[in-house]
Motif scaffolding. Structure first.
Motif, short mmCIF file in Angstrom:
data_model
loop_
_atom_site.label_atom_id
_atom_site.label_comp_id
_atom_site.label_asym_id
_atom_site.label_seq_id
_atom_site.Cartn_x
_atom_site.Cartn_y
_atom_site.Cartn_z
N TYR A 137 45.84 31.63 43.49
CA TYR A 137 45.66 31.45 42.04
C TYR A 137 44.24 30.97 41.72
N ARG A 138 43.71 30.06 42.55
CA ARG A 138 42.34 29.60 42.31
C ARG A 138 41.35 30.75 42.46
N VAL A 139 41.60 31.63 43.42
CA VAL A 139 40.73 32.80 43.59
C VAL A 139 40.72 33.64 42.31
N ILE A 140 41.91 33.90 41.78
CA ILE A 140 42.02 34.72 40.58
C ILE A 140 41.35 34.04 39.39
N ASP A 141 41.59 32.74 39.26
CA ASP A 141 41.00 31.99 38.15
C ASP A 141 39.47 32.00 38.23
N ILE A 142 38.92 31.77 39.42
CA ILE A 142 37.47 31.77 39.59
C ILE A 142 36.90 33.15 39.28
N TYR A 143 37.58 34.19 39.76
CA TYR A 143 37.06 35.55 39.54
C TYR A 143 37.09 35.89 38.05
N LEU A 144 38.16 35.53 37.37
CA LEU A 144 38.25 35.83 35.93
C LEU A 144 37.17 35.09 35.14
N ALA A 192 34.28 34.88 45.11
CA ALA A 192 34.75 35.31 43.79
C ALA A 192 33.72 35.06 42.70
N ARG A 193 32.78 34.17 42.94
CA ARG A 193 31.74 33.86 41.95
C ARG A 193 30.64 34.92 41.90
N ASP A 194 30.64 35.82 42.87
CA ASP A 194 29.61 36.86 42.94
C ASP A 194 29.83 37.87 41.81
N ASN A 195 28.85 38.00 40.94
CA ASN A 195 28.98 38.90 39.79
C ASN A 195 29.10 40.36 40.21
N ASN A 196 28.59 40.69 41.40
CA ASN A 196 28.60 42.09 41.84
C ASN A 196 29.82 42.45 42.68
N LEU A 197 30.69 41.48 42.93
CA LEU A 197 31.87 41.76 43.75
C LEU A 197 32.91 42.49 42.91
N ASP A 234 41.65 32.67 52.00
CA ASP A 234 41.73 32.27 50.59
C ASP A 234 40.57 31.36 50.21
N GLY A 235 40.17 30.48 51.14
CA GLY A 235 38.99 29.65 50.87
C GLY A 235 37.74 30.49 50.78
N TYR A 236 37.63 31.49 51.65
CA TYR A 236 36.48 32.41 51.61
C TYR A 236 36.45 33.19 50.30
N LEU A 237 37.61 33.66 49.85
CA LEU A 237 37.68 34.40 48.59
C LEU A 237 37.26 33.55 47.41
#
Length: 560
Positions: free
Chosen positions: A395-402, A366-371, A359-362
């Motif tokens: 949840y933090r992963v999802i929030d960062i990705y969004l 998650a900030r990678d625009n190409n992921l 989850d920390g890795y994600l």
């Protein structure tokens, strides 16, 4: 460093002219020897009496006259080595040490300065000095071994010089692998100066003895890798075949015992393998080794730069590590071992640590625009559900990705949020999610109800179903989901047709169908409901800490 002197006469060699060397003597020289661009004017008698090759060459010269001219194009070393051999023939004092014994030995072998030519000849003396002095001293042995790389390596192998040095080094390590009174080794730094071939042969001999602990072997390999591989971010330079060879040799030497090398070291090797564009099989082997002790890693360790332009980091290799980690813990052999050693709790705690790690890795990637959202979900769902004690990190992963992918469409956002179990969110995470405008409306409602249920349980109440206002809102979002699925299926089959049930829903909510609930202000959306209870829900206070108390106050009058 040990020395040995041979001969007793003073040095009488001098430069007769540029690149011409001769010896002071009352007797005229009668032998010219050409060696790698240098000319030596010497005497037949002292040289031919000790050098069988010169004897043979001079005997083959016809009409030699007063001066015999000999060319030595295949002489294995430089002219300095020949000169030392010539001085020995004259009885001039020479000094032997680990620095020059290898080239002198190769030169003497080429000139055939054995006891067959003269008793007490040079080759015999070199062998005695090598055995009794060089090979008995650690530093001298290493110097001689390195010298075999610089002077006629094939001949050094043929003469056994290289092999004897390797054996002597390995024997010294095996005899005393640890510093007196310490847990660390004394030899690993010295071995880093060896070329990869010599190093590999020494370490193979050390491992074969079965005496040196695997952890010491691992530490030695790490020291060698730090010396020769680009395992730091600031390393530069050209890629070389030598570095790839070093990588392969180190991998072949890694002890199989778990914990013999650190996970951080393995991951650094993997990063270096990526940088060196090593083979896929080599990288997969390293990834499997990492997977066996993945719980030791940190999220930063897993950020392995990708060789492709698709993503910033190599996500697939991390998936390989995670698969290997789970495979080893689930294997029958592993389970039997765990049962025998009573480490069931240890296995479980490892999974918990790895879940936290992933989850920390994600959160980082998650900030990678190409992921792609599919790849993010694949990694997240590879973690066993029970291993996530809570879903705050998810949840933090999802929030960062969004936030990093504002162009994400509604369906993709819903697909991403399906991973989230609102019942596993902490109070703090619920408060943040309830005000997150990027989350689909259905998720926000689920978050609110989950927190309401938890608050009610703490107060001794029991919530068995959704309150009317939240149920109404969830019904609307369910209609939306069904319509989205219906549109997708219909479009794929016939763009102009619609399924009957979808059409019926649209007629019932003709006005609502024109609105994307996820893209308008949440207060405006909720106020569209005619229910006063619905309006009460929509008037939730701005302060997150008051959201739950407001919900509880709203529902005390209802029968749950």
């Amino acid at each position: 460093m040990k020395f040995m002197k041979l001969g007793y006469r003073p040095d009488s060699f001098f430069f007769a002219a540029e690149a011409i060397r001769s010896v002071s003597s009352e007797v005229s020289t009668d032998l010219e020897i050409h060696v790698h661009g240098s000319l030596y004017r010497l005497h037949k008698f002292p040289l031919l009496s000790k050098c069988l090759r010169l004897q043979k060459l001079c005997s083959e010269i016809e009409d030699a006259g007063e001066i015999a001219v000999v060319h030595l194009p295949e002489f294995p070393c430089d002219a300095d080595a020949f000169e030392l051999c010539a001085k020995f023939c004259y009885g001039i004092a020479i000094t032997l040490s680990a620095l020059n014994i290898v080239p002198i030995w190769c030169a003497a072998h080429y000139l055939r300065m054995s006891d067959d030519a003269d008793r007490g000849n040079l080759l015999g003396k070199l062998d005695v000095f090598f055995s009794s002095c060089i090979l008995r001293r650690w530093k001298d042995t290493l110097v001689a071994l390195q010298s075999t790389r610089q002077h006629a390596p094939p001949l050094c192998e043929e003469l056994g010089i290289t092999g004897r040095c390797v054996d002597a080094v390995a024997t010294a390590v095996v005899a005393n692998p640890l510093l007196p009174g310490a847990s660390g080794s004394w030899w690993d730094d010295d071995l880093t100066e060896l070329c990869v071939d010599h190093y590999w042969r020494v370490m193979v001999a050390v491992k074969s003895a079965g005496i040196v602990p695997a952890k010491l072997v691992g530490e030695a390999l790490r020291a060698y890798a730090l010396r020769w591989l680009p395992i730091h971010d600031d390393d530069g330079g050209e890629l070389t075949a030598k570095q790839r060879l070093v990588m392969e040799k180190i991998l072949s030497l890694l002890p199989q015992e778990k914990g013999s090398v650190s996970c951080n070291f393995l991951l650094n090797l993997l990063k270096a393998a990526n940088f060196l564009q090593a083979s896929t099989s080599l990288k997969l082997e390293l990834a499997r080794r990492v997977g066996s002790q993945l719980e030791e890693a940190t999220a930063g360790d897993l950020l392995i730069p990708s060789n492709s332009s698709d993503t910033l980091y190599d996500v697939d290799i991390v998936m390989t590590m995670l698969d290997e980690f789970l495979l080893q813990l689930q294997s029958p052999a592993s389970e039997r071992k765990v049962e025998l050693e009573g480490r069931l709790s240890s296995s479980h705690s490892s999974k918990l640590r790895v879940a936290k790690l992933i989850d920390g890795y994600l959160q980082e990637i998650a900030r990678d625009n190409n992921l792609s959202v599919e790849k993010l979900i694949a990694v997240a769902q590879a973690v066993p559900d029970f291993a996530r004690v809570d879903h705050d990190d998810l949840y933090r992963v999802i929030d960062i990705y969004l936030r990093s992918h504002p162009e994400l469409d509604k369906n993709a956002r819903k697909q991403l949020c399906r991973m989230l179990d609102c019942k596993k969110l902490s109070v703090e995470a619920c408060m943040k999610a309830a005000q997150n405008e990027l989350l689909p409306l259905r998720v926000v409602v689920q978050v609110l109800f989950s927190e309401q249920s938890r608050a009610a349980a703490l107060s001794g109440c029991q919530v068995t179903e959704l309150p009317g206002n939240l149920k109404t809102l969830l019904a609307k979002t369910a209609v939306e989901d069904e319509e989205d699925r219906g549109r997708s299926i219909t479009k794929s089959k016939c763009p102009t047709a619609e399924k009957p049930e979808t059409l019926k829903m649209k007629l019932a909510q003709e006005h609502d169908d024109e609105i994307d609930y996820d893209l308008i202000p949440r207060e405006a959306l909720l106020l569209r409901s005619v229910s006063s209870r619905f309006r009460a829900l929509c008037s939730l206070p701005k302060n997150p800490k008051r959201i739950i108390s407001k919900l509880l106050a709203m529902n005390r009058g209802t029968n749950y």
